[in-house]
Design a protein around this motif. Structure first.
Motif, PDB file in Angstrom:
ATOM      1  N   LEU A  44      -4.322  -6.096  19.304  1.00  0.00           N
ATOM      2  CA  LEU A  44      -3.318  -5.137  19.756  1.00  0.00           C
ATOM      3  C   LEU A  44      -3.837  -3.705  19.661  1.00  0.00           C
ATOM      4  CD1 LEU A  44      -0.301  -4.502  20.527  1.00  0.00           C
ATOM      5  CD2 LEU A  44       0.076  -4.291  18.069  1.00  0.00           C
ATOM      6  N   PHE A  45      -4.418  -3.342  18.518  1.00  0.00           N
ATOM      7  CA  PHE A  45      -4.817  -1.958  18.294  1.00  0.00           C
ATOM      8  C   PHE A  45      -6.119  -1.590  18.993  1.00  0.00           C
ATOM      9  CE2 PHE A  45      -1.986  -2.392  14.533  1.00  0.00           C
ATOM     10  CZ  PHE A  45      -1.103  -1.399  14.902  1.00  0.00           C
ATOM     11  N   GLN A  46      -6.954  -2.561  19.339  1.00  0.00           N
ATOM     12  CA  GLN A  46      -8.223  -2.261  19.999  1.00  0.00           C
ATOM     13  C   GLN A  46      -8.138  -2.369  21.514  1.00  0.00           C
ATOM     14  OE1 GLN A  46     -11.106  -4.783  18.094  1.00  0.00           O
ATOM     15  NE2 GLN A  46     -11.086  -3.578  16.211  1.00  0.00           N
ATOM     16  N   LYS A  47      -6.956  -2.688  22.045  1.00  0.00           N
ATOM     17  CA  LYS A  47      -6.779  -2.789  23.488  1.00  0.00           C
ATOM     18  C   LYS A  47      -6.936  -1.396  24.117  1.00  0.00           C
ATOM     19  CE  LYS A  47      -3.040  -4.826  24.411  1.00  0.00           C
ATOM     20  NZ  LYS A  47      -1.666  -5.173  24.753  1.00  0.00           N
ATOM     21  N   ALA A  48      -7.710  -1.294  25.183  1.00  0.00           N
ATOM     22  CA  ALA A  48      -7.961  -0.017  25.844  1.00  0.00           C
ATOM     23  C   ALA A  48      -6.867   0.250  26.875  1.00  0.00           C
ATOM     24  CB  ALA A  48      -9.334  -0.034  26.500  1.00  0.00           C
ATOM     25  N   ASP A  49      -5.697   0.710  26.425  1.00  0.00           N
ATOM     26  CA  ASP A  49      -4.604   1.003  27.348  1.00  0.00           C
ATOM     27  C   ASP A  49      -4.261   2.483  27.392  1.00  0.00           C
ATOM     28  OD1 ASP A  49      -3.547   1.164  24.836  1.00  0.00           O
ATOM     29  OD2 ASP A  49      -1.988  -0.338  25.128  1.00  0.00           O
ATOM     30  N   GLY A  50      -5.055   3.321  26.730  1.00  0.00           N
ATOM     31  CA  GLY A  50      -4.853   4.757  26.789  1.00  0.00           C
ATOM     32  C   GLY A  50      -3.807   5.301  25.823  1.00  0.00           C
ATOM     33  N   HIS A  54      -0.944   5.309  17.004  1.00  0.00           N
ATOM     34  CA  HIS A  54       0.355   5.376  16.353  1.00  0.00           C
ATOM     35  C   HIS A  54       1.510   5.060  17.302  1.00  0.00           C
ATOM     36  CE1 HIS A  54      -0.518   9.485  17.785  1.00  0.00           C
ATOM     37  NE2 HIS A  54       0.760   9.556  18.026  1.00  0.00           N
ATOM     38  N   LEU A  55       1.221   4.762  18.558  1.00  0.00           N
ATOM     39  CA  LEU A  55       2.270   4.380  19.511  1.00  0.00           C
ATOM     40  C   LEU A  55       2.031   3.007  20.133  1.00  0.00           C
ATOM     41  CD1 LEU A  55       2.745   7.764  21.403  1.00  0.00           C
ATOM     42  CD2 LEU A  55       4.157   6.821  19.596  1.00  0.00           C
ATOM     43  N   LYS A  56       1.091   2.239  19.615  1.00  0.00           N
ATOM     44  CA  LYS A  56       0.706   0.966  20.231  1.00  0.00           C
ATOM     45  C   LYS A  56       1.753  -0.135  20.092  1.00  0.00           C
ATOM     46  CE  LYS A  56      -3.898   1.428  21.220  1.00  0.00           C
ATOM     47  NZ  LYS A  56      -4.716   0.873  22.220  1.00  0.00           N
ATOM     48  N   ARG A  57       2.647  -0.046  19.109  1.00  0.00           N
ATOM     49  CA  ARG A  57       3.578  -1.158  18.873  1.00  0.00           C
ATOM     50  C   ARG A  57       4.898  -0.993  19.600  1.00  0.00           C
ATOM     51  NH1 ARG A  57       3.193  -3.278  12.852  1.00  0.00           N
ATOM     52  NH2 ARG A  57       3.670  -5.236  13.839  1.00  0.00           N
ATOM     53  N   GLY A  58       4.989  -0.040  20.521  1.00  0.00           N
ATOM     54  CA  GLY A  58       6.151   0.030  21.397  1.00  0.00           C
ATOM     55  C   GLY A  58       7.260   0.953  20.948  1.00  0.00           C
ATOM     56  N   VAL A  59       8.501   0.521  21.204  1.00  0.00           N
ATOM     57  CA  VAL A  59       9.694   1.343  21.010  1.00  0.00           C
ATOM     58  C   VAL A  59       9.885   1.804  19.560  1.00  0.00           C
ATOM     59  CG1 VAL A  59      12.202   1.371  21.235  1.00  0.00           C
ATOM     60  CG2 VAL A  59      10.817   0.338  23.024  1.00  0.00           C
ATOM     61  N   PRO A  60       9.736   0.946  18.552  1.00  0.00           N
ATOM     62  CA  PRO A  60       9.926   1.453  17.184  1.00  0.00           C
ATOM     63  C   PRO A  60       8.959   2.585  16.828  1.00  0.00           C
ATOM     64  CG  PRO A  60       9.884  -0.937  17.175  1.00  0.00           C
ATOM     65  CD  PRO A  60       9.518  -0.508  18.553  1.00  0.00           C
ATOM     66  N   ASP A  61       7.714   2.480  17.288  1.00  0.00           N
ATOM     67  CA  ASP A  61       6.746   3.542  17.016  1.00  0.00           C
ATOM     68  C   ASP A  61       7.119   4.827  17.740  1.00  0.00           C
ATOM     69  OD1 ASP A  61       5.255   2.022  15.332  1.00  0.00           O
ATOM     70  OD2 ASP A  61       3.644   1.597  16.746  1.00  0.00           O
ATOM     71  N   LYS A  62       7.580   4.703  18.973  1.00  0.00           N
ATOM     72  CA  LYS A  62       7.992   5.893  19.717  1.00  0.00           C
ATOM     73  C   LYS A  62       9.182   6.567  19.048  1.00  0.00           C
ATOM     74  CE  LYS A  62       6.280   4.330  24.160  1.00  0.00           C
ATOM     75  NZ  LYS A  62       6.592   3.862  25.495  1.00  0.00           N
ATOM     76  N   LEU A  63      10.130   5.762  18.572  1.00  0.00           N
ATOM     77  CA  LEU A  63      11.307   6.307  17.907  1.00  0.00           C
ATOM     78  C   LEU A  63      10.914   7.032  16.612  1.00  0.00           C
ATOM     79  CD1 LEU A  63      14.421   6.440  17.944  1.00  0.00           C
ATOM     80  CD2 LEU A  63      14.406   4.367  16.582  1.00  0.00           C
TER      81      LEU A  63
END
Length: 92
Positions: A44-50, A54-63
């Protein structure tokens, strides 16, 4: 009579009287160990999605990120206002 010895001659009492278990003594299928989640999280954390990490895990991280930023900016503004009010002379 002479001088008394500084170091006591008796051995101190045991603090922890129980013996410890080695990891090799434990069965390999204990329920408390659970599933190893590290490989999944590495993918999950090494995926190259830009996205930053600290925002890789989706909505909870964004919140959490946006709440932290709002509190930081709000606290900075509050401190500046308090500093401005403290720097003004008092009216008599």
């Amino acid at each position: 009579q002479g001088l008394k010895p500084i170091v006591p001659t008796e051995s101190p009492a045991l603090v922890f009287g129980t013996t410890t278990k080695l990891a090799s003594d434990l069965p390999a299928t204990d329920s408390f160990l659970g599933k190893n989640k590290v490989p999944d999280l590495q993918k999950l954390f090494q995926k190259a999605d830009g996205l930053p990490v600290h925002l890789k895990r989706g909505v909870p991280d964004k919140l959490l990120y946006r709440t932290t930023m709002a509190l930081t900016i709000g606290g900075t503004i509050y401190c500046l206002v308090a500093l401005y009010m403290a720097s003004q002379p008092r009216n008599k």
